[in-house]
Design a protein around this motif. Structure first.
Motif, PDB file in Angstrom:
ATOM      1  N   ASN A  27       0.852  -1.183   0.000  1.00 28.20           N
ATOM      2  CA  ASN A  27       0.000   0.000   0.000  1.00 28.20           C
ATOM      3  C   ASN A  27       0.890   1.236   0.000  1.00 28.20           C
ATOM      4  N   LYS A  28       0.978   1.918  -1.147  1.00 24.87           N
ATOM      5  CA  LYS A  28       1.934   3.025  -1.273  1.00 24.87           C
ATOM      6  C   LYS A  28       1.645   4.171  -0.314  1.00 24.87           C
ATOM      7  N   GLU A  29       0.371   4.428  -0.004  1.00 24.53           N
ATOM      8  CA  GLU A  29       0.054   5.503   0.939  1.00 24.53           C
ATOM      9  C   GLU A  29       0.535   5.142   2.344  1.00 24.53           C
ATOM     10  N   LYS A  30       0.301   3.895   2.762  1.00 20.45           N
ATOM     11  CA  LYS A  30       0.784   3.435   4.069  1.00 20.45           C
ATOM     12  C   LYS A  30       2.315   3.419   4.086  1.00 20.45           C
ATOM     13  N   CYS A  31       2.905   3.098   2.955  1.00 19.90           N
ATOM     14  CA  CYS A  31       4.360   3.080   2.840  1.00 19.90           C
ATOM     15  C   CYS A  31       4.921   4.487   3.075  1.00 19.90           C
ATOM     16  N   ARG A  32       4.309   5.468   2.464  1.00 25.00           N
ATOM     17  CA  ARG A  32       4.741   6.857   2.673  1.00 25.00           C
ATOM     18  C   ARG A  32       4.521   7.276   4.121  1.00 25.00           C
ATOM     19  N   GLU A  33       3.393   6.864   4.686  1.00 27.20           N
ATOM     20  CA  GLU A  33       3.104   7.184   6.084  1.00 27.20           C
ATOM     21  C   GLU A  33       4.162   6.551   7.000  1.00 27.20           C
ATOM     22  N   PHE A  34       4.525   5.300   6.710  1.00 27.93           N
ATOM     23  CA  PHE A  34       5.568   4.625   7.482  1.00 27.93           C
ATOM     24  C   PHE A  34       6.874   5.409   7.415  1.00 27.93           C
ATOM     25  N   SER A  35       7.280   5.778   6.213  1.00 30.41           N
ATOM     26  CA  SER A  35       8.536   6.492   6.022  1.00 30.41           C
ATOM     27  C   SER A  35       8.530   7.825   6.787  1.00 30.41           C
ATOM     28  N   LYS A  36       7.439   8.559   6.681  1.00 33.28           N
ATOM     29  CA  LYS A  36       7.325   9.855   7.362  1.00 33.28           C
ATOM     30  C   LYS A  36       7.315   9.676   8.883  1.00 33.28           C
ATOM     31  N   THR A  37       6.566   8.691   9.374  1.00 27.28           N
ATOM     32  CA  THR A  37       6.472   8.446  10.813  1.00 27.28           C
ATOM     33  C   THR A  37       7.817   8.003  11.375  1.00 27.28           C
ATOM     34  N   LEU A  38       8.500   7.122  10.654  1.00 25.81           N
ATOM     35  CA  LEU A  38       9.818   6.672  11.097  1.00 25.81           C
ATOM     36  C   LEU A  38      10.806   7.840  11.105  1.00 25.81           C
ATOM     37  N   SER A  39      10.727   8.698  10.114  1.00 27.16           N
ATOM     38  CA  SER A  39      11.595   9.890  10.068  1.00 27.16           C
ATOM     39  C   SER A  39      11.357  10.789  11.269  1.00 27.16           C
ATOM     40  N   ASN A  40      10.089  11.008  11.606  1.00 23.53           N
ATOM     41  CA  ASN A  40       9.754  11.854  12.751  1.00 23.53           C
ATOM     42  C   ASN A  40      10.253  11.239  14.056  1.00 23.53           C
ATOM     43  N   LEU A  41      10.110   9.924  14.188  1.00 22.25           N
ATOM     44  CA  LEU A  41      10.594   9.240  15.378  1.00 22.25           C
ATOM     45  C   LEU A  41      12.112   9.353  15.469  1.00 22.25           C
ATOM     46  N   LEU A  42      12.770   9.211  14.354  1.00 25.44           N
ATOM     47  CA  LEU A  42      14.224   9.340  14.295  1.00 25.44           C
ATOM     48  C   LEU A  42      14.673  10.716  14.791  1.00 25.44           C
ATOM     49  N   VAL A  43      14.025  11.766  14.332  1.00 21.98           N
ATOM     50  CA  VAL A  43      14.361  13.127  14.752  1.00 21.98           C
ATOM     51  C   VAL A  43      14.148  13.288  16.258  1.00 21.98           C
ATOM     52  N   SER A  44      13.037  12.767  16.762  1.00 23.21           N
ATOM     53  CA  SER A  44      12.754  12.862  18.202  1.00 23.21           C
ATOM     54  C   SER A  44      13.823  12.143  19.019  1.00 23.21           C
ATOM     55  N   LEU A  45      14.215  10.960  18.565  1.00 22.17           N
ATOM     56  CA  LEU A  45      15.250  10.196  19.271  1.00 22.17           C
ATOM     57  C   LEU A  45      16.586  10.943  19.267  1.00 22.17           C
ATOM     58  N   GLU A  46      16.925  11.549  18.136  1.00 26.22           N
ATOM     59  CA  GLU A  46      18.159  12.333  18.065  1.00 26.22           C
ATOM     60  C   GLU A  46      18.087  13.526  19.011  1.00 26.22           C
ATOM     61  N   ASP A  47      16.952  14.210  19.021  1.00 25.49           N
ATOM     62  CA  ASP A  47      16.781  15.369  19.909  1.00 25.49           C
ATOM     63  C   ASP A  47      16.921  14.995  21.377  1.00 25.49           C
ATOM     64  N   MET A  48      16.492  13.772  21.714  1.00 23.23           N
ATOM     65  CA  MET A  48      16.561  13.306  23.104  1.00 23.23           C
ATOM     66  C   MET A  48      17.882  12.588  23.408  1.00 23.23           C
ATOM     67  N   LYS A  49      18.817  12.625  22.447  1.00 20.26           N
ATOM     68  CA  LYS A  49      20.169  12.051  22.603  1.00 20.26           C
ATOM     69  C   LYS A  49      20.208  10.526  22.670  1.00 20.26           C
ATOM     70  N   TYR A  50      19.218   9.865  22.054  1.00 19.21           N
ATOM     71  CA  TYR A  50      19.241   8.400  21.938  1.00 19.21           C
ATOM     72  C   TYR A  50      19.894   8.050  20.601  1.00 19.21           C
ATOM     73  N   HIS A  51      21.181   8.357  20.525  1.00 20.94           N
ATOM     74  CA  HIS A  51      21.892   8.270  19.244  1.00 20.94           C
ATOM     75  C   HIS A  51      22.015   6.855  18.702  1.00 20.94           C
ATOM     76  N   ARG A  52      22.241   5.878  19.559  1.00 19.78           N
ATOM     77  CA  ARG A  52      22.401   4.501  19.065  1.00 19.78           C
ATOM     78  C   ARG A  52      21.113   4.017  18.392  1.00 19.78           C
ATOM     79  N   THR A  53      19.980   4.249  19.042  1.00 19.87           N
ATOM     80  CA  THR A  53      18.698   3.831  18.462  1.00 19.87           C
ATOM     81  C   THR A  53      18.393   4.645  17.216  1.00 19.87           C
ATOM     82  N   ALA A  54      18.681   5.939  17.254  1.00 19.99           N
ATOM     83  CA  ALA A  54      18.456   6.787  16.081  1.00 19.99           C
ATOM     84  C   ALA A  54      19.291   6.304  14.892  1.00 19.99           C
TER      85      ALA A  54
END
Length: 92
Positions: A27-54
């Motif tokens: 599902n390409k729409e869900k795929c885009r949503e996944f990519s965007k959501t994962l990107s946002n989570l990645l940014v949040s983890l970096e901001d909170m200094k969880y670098h290994r998980t990010a």
């Protein structure tokens, strides 16, 4: 190297993103949503200094490239790596 101890809200979000990927495989729409959501989570983890998980999520995101009208060739790889990331956070 030990997994970082993530707060429960990040673990919940990571599980949610993993489930979203399962829905996104054909599902390409869900795929885009996944990519965007994962990107946002990645940014949040970096901001909170969880670098290994990010870094781990970044390596997963690099393999994710939503396609217009075809099945993702890397869906299995990305799905397995997401499940591993979730499991790692649960058994820290």
């Amino acid at each position: 190297m030990m997994a970082e101890k993530l707060p429960p809200e990040f673990i919940k979000e990571l599980k949610s993103v993993c489930k979203l990927h399962e829905q996104a495989v054909c599902n390409k729409e869900k795929c885009r949503e996944f990519s965007k959501t994962l990107s946002n989570l990645l940014v949040s983890l970096e901001d909170m200094k969880y670098h290994r998980t990010a870094d781990r999520l970044m390596s997963i995101l690099i393999n994710c490239s939503p396609k217009e009208a075809s099945h993702c060739e890397k869906a299995t790889l990305v799905g397995e790596r997401m499940k591993e990331a979730v499991k790692e956070t649960l058994f820290r």
